[in-house]
Design a protein around this motif. Structure first.
Motif, PDB file in Angstrom:
ATOM      1  N   ALA A   5       0.854  -1.188   0.000  1.00 52.17           N
ATOM      2  CA  ALA A   5       0.000   0.000   0.000  1.00 52.17           C
ATOM      3  C   ALA A   5       0.892   1.241   0.000  1.00 52.17           C
ATOM      4  CB  ALA A   5      -0.900   0.003   1.232  1.00 52.17           C
ATOM      5  N   PRO A   6       0.451   2.303  -0.663  1.00 53.88           N
ATOM      6  CA  PRO A   6       1.257   3.518  -0.648  1.00 53.88           C
ATOM      7  C   PRO A   6       1.399   4.031   0.782  1.00 53.88           C
ATOM      8  CG  PRO A   6      -0.897   3.928  -1.644  1.00 53.88           C
ATOM      9  CD  PRO A   6      -0.798   2.457  -1.372  1.00 53.88           C
ATOM     10  N   PRO A   7       2.551   4.661   1.107  1.00 45.83           N
ATOM     11  CA  PRO A   7       2.758   5.124   2.477  1.00 45.83           C
ATOM     12  C   PRO A   7       1.749   6.195   2.887  1.00 45.83           C
ATOM     13  CG  PRO A   7       4.493   5.945   1.040  1.00 45.83           C
ATOM     14  CD  PRO A   7       3.655   4.981   0.238  1.00 45.83           C
ATOM     15  N   HIS A   8       1.277   6.947   1.927  1.00 42.73           N
ATOM     16  CA  HIS A   8       0.298   8.000   2.210  1.00 42.73           C
ATOM     17  C   HIS A   8      -0.829   7.869   1.198  1.00 42.73           C
ATOM     18  CE1 HIS A   8       3.134   9.899   4.905  1.00 42.73           C
ATOM     19  NE2 HIS A   8       4.053   9.791   3.964  1.00 42.73           N
ATOM     20  N   PRO A   9      -1.972   7.356   1.605  1.00 41.70           N
ATOM     21  CA  PRO A   9      -3.078   7.232   0.650  1.00 41.70           C
ATOM     22  C   PRO A   9      -3.496   8.605   0.141  1.00 41.70           C
ATOM     23  CG  PRO A   9      -3.832   6.819   2.894  1.00 41.70           C
ATOM     24  CD  PRO A   9      -2.344   6.963   2.952  1.00 41.70           C
ATOM     25  N   ARG A  74      -7.823  13.115   4.894  1.00 42.24           N
ATOM     26  CA  ARG A  74      -7.145  11.818   4.913  1.00 42.24           C
ATOM     27  C   ARG A  74      -7.468  11.169   6.259  1.00 42.24           C
ATOM     28  NH1 ARG A  74      -1.270  12.508   3.438  1.00 42.24           N
ATOM     29  NH2 ARG A  74      -1.879  12.026   1.301  1.00 42.24           N
ATOM     30  N   HIS A  75      -7.975   9.957   6.204  1.00 45.22           N
ATOM     31  CA  HIS A  75      -8.360   9.207   7.418  1.00 45.22           C
ATOM     32  C   HIS A  75      -9.311  10.026   8.300  1.00 45.22           C
ATOM     33  CE1 HIS A  75      -5.454   6.209   6.324  1.00 45.22           C
ATOM     34  NE2 HIS A  75      -4.461   7.064   6.396  1.00 45.22           N
ATOM     35  N   GLY A  76     -10.235  10.754   7.661  1.00 40.46           N
ATOM     36  CA  GLY A  76     -11.239  11.500   8.409  1.00 40.46           C
ATOM     37  C   GLY A  76     -10.766  12.841   8.969  1.00 40.46           C
ATOM     38  N   THR A  77      -9.535  13.231   8.681  1.00 39.45           N
ATOM     39  CA  THR A  77      -8.985  14.478   9.210  1.00 39.45           C
ATOM     40  C   THR A  77      -8.708  15.445   8.066  1.00 39.45           C
ATOM     41  OG1 THR A  77      -7.936  13.273  11.030  1.00 39.45           O
ATOM     42  CG2 THR A  77      -7.051  15.459  10.529  1.00 39.45           C
ATOM     43  N   ALA A 113       2.537  18.515   8.921  1.00 46.14           N
ATOM     44  CA  ALA A 113       2.755  17.075   9.128  1.00 46.14           C
ATOM     45  C   ALA A 113       2.468  16.275   7.860  1.00 46.14           C
ATOM     46  CB  ALA A 113       1.888  16.568  10.283  1.00 46.14           C
ATOM     47  N   HIS A 114       1.803  16.901   6.888  1.00 46.48           N
ATOM     48  CA  HIS A 114       1.442  16.215   5.643  1.00 46.48           C
ATOM     49  C   HIS A 114       2.143  16.810   4.422  1.00 46.48           C
ATOM     50  CE1 HIS A 114      -1.704  13.666   7.402  1.00 46.48           C
ATOM     51  NE2 HIS A 114      -1.758  14.638   8.288  1.00 46.48           N
ATOM     52  N   TRP A 115       3.113  17.696   4.637  1.00 46.65           N
ATOM     53  CA  TRP A 115       3.881  18.244   3.530  1.00 46.65           C
ATOM     54  C   TRP A 115       4.600  17.105   2.811  1.00 46.65           C
ATOM     55  CZ3 TRP A 115       6.675  23.188   5.791  1.00 46.65           C
ATOM     56  CH2 TRP A 115       5.733  24.199   5.957  1.00 46.65           C
ATOM     57  N   GLY A 116       4.614  17.157   1.514  1.00 38.86           N
ATOM     58  CA  GLY A 116       5.331  16.163   0.722  1.00 38.86           C
ATOM     59  C   GLY A 116       4.614  14.836   0.564  1.00 38.86           C
ATOM     60  N   THR A 117       3.325  14.779   0.934  1.00 33.28           N
ATOM     61  CA  THR A 117       2.579  13.515   0.851  1.00 33.28           C
ATOM     62  C   THR A 117       1.496  13.532  -0.221  1.00 33.28           C
ATOM     63  OG1 THR A 117       0.910  14.104   2.507  1.00 33.28           O
ATOM     64  CG2 THR A 117       2.971  13.113   3.334  1.00 33.28           C
ATOM     65  N   GLY A 118       1.482  14.560  -1.068  1.00 27.38           N
ATOM     66  CA  GLY A 118       0.509  14.616  -2.157  1.00 27.38           C
ATOM     67  C   GLY A 118      -0.745  15.414  -1.869  1.00 27.38           C
ATOM     68  N   VAL A 119      -0.871  15.967  -0.670  1.00 25.60           N
ATOM     69  CA  VAL A 119      -2.073  16.730  -0.326  1.00 25.60           C
ATOM     70  C   VAL A 119      -2.161  18.003  -1.161  1.00 25.60           C
ATOM     71  CG1 VAL A 119      -3.284  17.981   1.514  1.00 25.60           C
ATOM     72  CG2 VAL A 119      -2.202  15.770   1.999  1.00 25.60           C
ATOM     73  N   GLY A 120      -1.070  18.753  -1.231  1.00 29.30           N
ATOM     74  CA  GLY A 120      -1.071  19.990  -2.015  1.00 29.30           C
ATOM     75  C   GLY A 120      -1.356  19.729  -3.485  1.00 29.30           C
ATOM     76  N   ARG A 121      -0.765  18.680  -4.029  1.00 30.96           N
ATOM     77  CA  ARG A 121      -1.002  18.339  -5.440  1.00 30.96           C
ATOM     78  C   ARG A 121      -2.460  17.927  -5.666  1.00 30.96           C
ATOM     79  NH1 ARG A 121       3.207  17.996  -8.946  1.00 30.96           N
ATOM     80  NH2 ARG A 121       5.246  18.272  -8.013  1.00 30.96           N
ATOM     81  N   ALA A 122      -3.036  17.200  -4.726  1.00 27.07           N
ATOM     82  CA  ALA A 122      -4.443  16.799  -4.868  1.00 27.07           C
ATOM     83  C   ALA A 122      -5.359  18.026  -4.852  1.00 27.07           C
ATOM     84  CB  ALA A 122      -4.831  15.825  -3.759  1.00 27.07           C
TER      85      ALA A 122
END
Length: 192
Positions: A5-9, A74-77, A113-122
């Motif tokens: 599974a990807p490290p960060h869904p 992500r995960h309800g947050t 805490a979520h920098w670099g995990t695809g949140v900004g790109r999404a």
């Protein structure tokens, strides 16, 4: 064997609601503190007064019909938020019946805490989809000159310095622009 599974869904991106207000204000305060702390280490950017300031600002945005706001979950947050305005509402003009050709990305923040995990790109991808669906052909934004992380992020997504909005010599923001229309390809071959 099944792939790992990807490290960060991938986050779910959806329209923000007033129920997201506290989470958005908290992540905005944390993100702002993180990128400003390097420039002004002793300033209390994550103090309760700053959180209250950004909570009030986001409350106004969430109640503004002409400022669509998205959040990434992500995960309800809620881990990121973005808000934009059509050019007419950015300049304070009355709403137009025809679609505006320019949109301004007013805010895009991700919990550090979520920098670099695809949140900004999404969030960016969801904004692009909405802007193109609304008929916009150009996007603009302002980024703090010293926020190299954000500047690198936007540059990697195709944003360039805006030649129509040159900064003043003492400006602290850099104006960026992004063309939303696909490049014109070569003409289709003629039918035989």
């Amino acid at each position: 064997m099944a792939p790992a599974a990807p490290p960060h869904p991938a986050p779910q991106v959806r329209p923000a609601t007033t129920a997201d207000l506290e989470s958005i204000a908290a992540l905005h305060t944390a993100a702002r503190a993180a990128y400003l702390r390097g420039r002004i280490p002793d300033a209390p950017f994550d103090a309760p007064a700053e959180h209250a300031r950004w909570r009030d600002a986001w409350a106004r945005v969430l109640h503004h019909d002409e400022a669509p706001t998205l959040c990434a979950v992500r995960h309800g947050t809620v881990v990121g938020a973005a808000s934009y305005r059509l050019h007419a509402s950015v300049r304070g003009e009355p709403p137009r019946t025809a679609p505006a050709s320019t949109v301004k990305l007013h805010q895009l923040h991700v919990d550090p805490a979520h920098w670099g995990t695809g949140v900004g790109r999404a969030l960016h991808s969801a904004c692009l989809h909405a802007w193109r669906a609304a008929g916009c052909s150009r996007a603009v934004l302002d980024v703090l000159w010293h926020n190299h992380r954000a500047r690198t992020f936007y540059s990697s997504l195709g944003w360039c310095p805006d030649p129509d909005r040159r900064p003043a010599p003492d400006a602290v923001h850099l104006a960026l622009t992004l063309c939303l229309t696909p490049p014109k390809g070569p003409p289709a071959p003629a039918a035989p």
